[in-house]
Design a protein around this motif. Structure first.
Motif, PDB file in Angstrom:
ATOM      1  N   ILE A 149       7.130   7.730  -3.748  1.00 10.16           N
ATOM      2  CA  ILE A 149       7.220   8.963  -2.960  1.00 10.16           C
ATOM      3  C   ILE A 149       6.187   8.885  -1.839  1.00 10.16           C
ATOM      4  CG2 ILE A 149       7.027  11.478  -3.011  1.00 10.16           C
ATOM      5  CD1 ILE A 149       7.563  11.365  -6.032  1.00 10.16           C
ATOM      6  N   ASN A 150       6.627   9.110  -0.614  1.00 10.43           N
ATOM      7  CA  ASN A 150       5.705   9.138   0.520  1.00 10.43           C
ATOM      8  C   ASN A 150       5.462  10.609   0.890  1.00 10.43           C
ATOM      9  OD1 ASN A 150       4.522   9.186   3.041  1.00 10.43           O
ATOM     10  ND2 ASN A 150       5.691   7.446   3.815  1.00 10.43           N
ATOM     11  N   ARG A 179       4.867   6.208  -7.642  1.00  5.10           N
ATOM     12  CA  ARG A 179       3.759   5.823  -6.768  1.00  5.10           C
ATOM     13  C   ARG A 179       3.719   6.825  -5.633  1.00  5.10           C
ATOM     14  NH1 ARG A 179       3.102   2.276  -1.932  1.00  5.10           N
ATOM     15  NH2 ARG A 179       5.093   1.257  -2.358  1.00  5.10           N
ATOM     16  N   ILE A 180       2.586   7.455  -5.485  1.00  7.65           N
ATOM     17  CA  ILE A 180       2.387   8.319  -4.338  1.00  7.65           C
ATOM     18  C   ILE A 180       1.830   7.412  -3.253  1.00  7.65           C
ATOM     19  CG2 ILE A 180       1.080  10.279  -3.453  1.00  7.65           C
ATOM     20  CD1 ILE A 180       1.396  11.479  -6.316  1.00  7.65           C
ATOM     21  N   GLY A 181       2.706   7.040  -2.336  1.00 11.27           N
ATOM     22  CA  GLY A 181       2.372   6.007  -1.363  1.00 11.27           C
ATOM     23  C   GLY A 181       2.216   6.589   0.026  1.00 11.27           C
ATOM     24  N   VAL A 182       0.956   6.783   0.424  1.00 11.60           N
ATOM     25  CA  VAL A 182       0.666   7.320   1.753  1.00 11.60           C
ATOM     26  C   VAL A 182       0.610   6.144   2.716  1.00 11.60           C
ATOM     27  CG1 VAL A 182      -0.994   8.651   3.100  1.00 11.60           C
ATOM     28  CG2 VAL A 182      -0.686   9.145   0.670  1.00 11.60           C
ATOM     29  N   ASN A 183       1.072   6.379   3.931  1.00 12.65           N
ATOM     30  CA  ASN A 183       1.109   5.302   4.919  1.00 12.65           C
ATOM     31  C   ASN A 183       0.570   5.811   6.255  1.00 12.65           C
ATOM     32  OD1 ASN A 183       2.204   3.335   6.891  1.00 12.65           O
ATOM     33  ND2 ASN A 183       3.224   2.510   5.075  1.00 12.65           N
ATOM     34  N   TRP A 184      -0.270   5.020   6.843  1.00 12.88           N
ATOM     35  CA  TRP A 184      -0.890   5.294   8.150  1.00 12.88           C
ATOM     36  C   TRP A 184       0.160   5.746   9.178  1.00 12.88           C
ATOM     37  CZ3 TRP A 184      -6.005   4.750   9.534  1.00 12.88           C
ATOM     38  CH2 TRP A 184      -6.339   4.423  10.833  1.00 12.88           C
ATOM     39  N   GLY A 185       1.329   5.097   9.148  1.00  9.70           N
ATOM     40  CA  GLY A 185       2.350   5.373  10.150  1.00  9.70           C
ATOM     41  C   GLY A 185       3.172   6.603   9.870  1.00  9.70           C
ATOM     42  N   SER A 186       3.034   7.187   8.706  1.00 10.74           N
ATOM     43  CA  SER A 186       3.831   8.378   8.384  1.00 10.74           C
ATOM     44  C   SER A 186       2.966   9.389   7.643  1.00 10.74           C
ATOM     45  CB  SER A 186       5.043   7.977   7.530  1.00 10.74           C
ATOM     46  OG  SER A 186       4.630   7.198   6.420  1.00 10.74           O
ATOM     47  N   ILE A 237       1.060   7.928 -12.764  1.00 12.64           N
ATOM     48  CA  ILE A 237       0.796   8.028 -11.320  1.00 12.64           C
ATOM     49  C   ILE A 237       0.042   6.792 -10.822  1.00 12.64           C
ATOM     50  CG2 ILE A 237      -0.396   9.354  -9.515  1.00 12.64           C
ATOM     51  CD1 ILE A 237      -0.026  11.853 -11.292  1.00 12.64           C
ATOM     52  N   VAL A 238       0.615   6.161  -9.800  1.00 11.42           N
ATOM     53  CA  VAL A 238      -0.044   5.065  -9.079  1.00 11.42           C
ATOM     54  C   VAL A 238      -0.248   5.565  -7.647  1.00 11.42           C
ATOM     55  CG1 VAL A 238       0.208   2.684  -8.265  1.00 11.42           C
ATOM     56  CG2 VAL A 238       1.161   3.336 -10.477  1.00 11.42           C
ATOM     57  N   LEU A 239      -1.360   5.197  -7.044  1.00 14.32           N
ATOM     58  CA  LEU A 239      -1.613   5.641  -5.662  1.00 14.32           C
ATOM     59  C   LEU A 239      -1.694   4.445  -4.722  1.00 14.32           C
ATOM     60  CD1 LEU A 239      -4.425   8.376  -5.881  1.00 14.32           C
ATOM     61  CD2 LEU A 239      -1.943   8.657  -6.035  1.00 14.32           C
ATOM     62  N   SER A 240      -1.323   4.692  -3.474  1.00 10.87           N
ATOM     63  CA  SER A 240      -1.604   3.705  -2.415  1.00 10.87           C
ATOM     64  C   SER A 240      -1.858   4.447  -1.116  1.00 10.87           C
ATOM     65  CB  SER A 240      -0.434   2.727  -2.242  1.00 10.87           C
ATOM     66  OG  SER A 240       0.694   3.394  -1.726  1.00 10.87           O
ATOM     67  N   CYS A 241      -2.684   3.855  -0.272  1.00  7.71           N
ATOM     68  CA  CYS A 241      -2.969   4.386   1.071  1.00  7.71           C
ATOM     69  C   CYS A 241      -2.916   3.192   2.011  1.00  7.71           C
ATOM     70  CB  CYS A 241      -4.376   4.990   1.129  1.00  7.71           C
ATOM     71  SG  CYS A 241      -4.553   6.555   0.281  1.00  7.71           S
ATOM     72  N   LYS A 242      -1.753   2.894   2.524  1.00  8.29           N
ATOM     73  CA  LYS A 242      -1.609   1.646   3.288  1.00  8.29           C
ATOM     74  C   LYS A 242      -1.864   1.841   4.778  1.00  8.29           C
ATOM     75  CE  LYS A 242       1.323  -0.957   0.194  1.00  8.29           C
ATOM     76  NZ  LYS A 242       2.517  -1.802   0.132  1.00  8.29           N
TER      77      LYS A 242
END
Ligand code: SF4
Length: 444
Positions: A149-150, A179-186, A237-242
């Motif tokens: 999920i973004n 995965r709560i996946g945050v992305n710099w571009g979005s 819950i897995v996290l990412s901040c790409k």
């Protein structure tokens, strides 16, 4: 067939054989490097998250994952690529679920993979319409082992919270992690604007880039808290901040890792093509992994047109293996060559042997215990050849320009034979095969 075992890190308990130095006391140089020179780099403590039969975090080996670039609505094409990625060693494979047709195909893709004996867990990558697709297509929700999920793309204004909640409730209903996946571009625009405004009111405002990095972390942590408040367990819950910059990646993950104990998915987003993508990913990930940060990694390489998608899996494995975290495939040490060896024989041999070993691993890995720890050396001349070859399990030192046309082979640090004439590559390959057969115990 699963060529890379996840849970059982290779044993160094080597059975005795009749080869010199291969008794129970011998530990391969690769295993020694991992256990003595680099004793299990300390890992950040994180909560383990089960994704099918694979566990991310919680002290488990760092998981290699990858992503397809096929149209998921093309079930057969997607199945073929998932199989290729899994065969290359990807322990989790993410696929885009972007349309109704893609969602409709997930159940079939899972069935086809299972029928082919490919059990790799599938992760669904959702943006904008995940709440609808997961609700309308139960086979999709069921067939996926994890949902990505973004938070920046889950919906806008008043709809965002309810759409996020729908996805989390689906994860709870199907007992799936996210995965709560945050992305710099979005990145969530409203959150960023709010944080920029707050920053502007400070007597000493921070740099805008710093605020953006902080917004990535806040977005991930706030979303995780919201998911927990809805009822999703912390171990789901897995996290990412790409981000796409190496220094930003290091800063963001160092901070994120210190502020939570969620399992972390690590990767440089939009790393790029070829050597640039590989170097940037390795540079960023190596520093974080060495700090113990990162429970699963993905290398986001842009393939050449028509290029092989599995390269990202091999790069991920080689980062982990060269750093001493895990072993996947015996790696060949080779010298760069110089004016002392003007022929390409040793380059061709090094390439042949590495390709041969990689192609054999699906079979060897199933058959022999600890074979992934084997080390090989292919050297170009007498200067460093015998010395480097002795450090490997099997090494060959080819003759440099003007040297006697003979190639001594070293096995377990001792000179075992000398190869001459045509067919050295084939003979050396056969020696490697025989060594594997004699040295490594067969799996029960
Ligand atoms: S081992 Fe020999 S050929 Fe290879 S780089 Fe060293 S000096 Fe040159």
């Amino acid at each position: 067939m699963q060529p890379v075992r996840h849970a059982d890190l290779p044993s160094t308990d080597v059975p005795g054989t009749d080869l010199p130095g291969t008794g129970p006391e011998r530990v391969s140089p690769e295993a020694e490097y991992r256990s003595v020179v680099n004793p299990a780099p300390r890992r950040r403590q994180s909560i383990g998250v089960k994704v099918g039969a694979v566990t991310i975090g919680g002290g488990h080996p760092i998981v290699v994952q990858s992503m397809t670039n096929t149209d998921t609505a093309d079930a057969l094409g997607t199945v073929r690529q998932v199989q290729a990625l899994a065969a290359a060693g990807s322990e989790l494979v993410r696929i885009t679920v972007n349309t109704e047709e893609a969602a409709r195909q997930i159940g079939r893709i899972r069935e086809l993979l299972d029928a082919a004996g490919c059990r790799v867990p599938l992760i669904g990558d959702f943006h904008y319409n995940g709440h609808l697709l997961l609700t309308r297509y139960p086979d999709c929700a069921e067939g996926l082992a994890k949902y990505r999920i973004n938070p920046g793309n889950v919906g806008f204004k008043h709809k965002r919270d309810s759409q996020f909640a729908t996805m989390i409730e689906t994860a709870i209903r199907y007992d799936r992690p996210v995965r709560i996946g945050v992305n710099w571009g979005s990145l969530d625009g409203e959150l960023l604007t709010r944080m920029m405004d707050d920053n502007a009111r400070l007597s000493e405002p921070r740099d805008a880039r710093e605020v953006t990095r902080e917004a990535l972390i806040v977005s991930a942590l706030e979303s995780a808290r919201r998911a927990e408040a809805i009822g999703l367990a912390r171990d789901h819950i897995v996290l990412s901040c790409k981000v796409s910059g190496v220094q930003d990646l290091i800063a963001v993950y160092t901070d994120l890792g210190a502020r939570c104990d969620y399992a972390l998915h690590l990767g440089l987003t939009e790393a790029g093509m070829g050597s640039k993508g590989i170097v940037a990913s390795a540079a960023g990930l190596a520093i974080l992994l060495q700090q113990g940060i990162g429970d699963t990694i993905r290398i986001s390489l842009t393939p050449e047109p028509g290029g092989d998608r599995t390269t990202e899996v091999i790069v991920a494995q080689e980062i982990l293996q060269t750093m001493g975290f895990r072993s996947f495939t015996p790696l060949v040490t080779a010298c760069p060559g110089c004016g002392r060896t003007t022929s390409t024989v040793f380059q061709e041999l090094a390439d042949k042997i590495q390709s041969f070993v990689r192609s054999q691993m699906p079979i060897w890995g199933e058959r022999y215990v600890g074979v992934e720890d084997m080390s090989l050396a292919v050297m170009g001349c007498v200067v460093n050849g015998p010395g480097e070859s002795k450090h490997a399990d099997i090494g060959i030192s080819l003759p440099g320009t003007g040297e006697v046309p003979a190639a001594p082979v070293f096995i377990d640090g001792e000179k075992a034979m000398t190869l001459r004439g045509e067919g050295i590559a084939e003979e050396f390959q056969r020696i490697v095969e025989e060594y594997v057969e004699r040295r490594y115990a067969r799996r029960a």
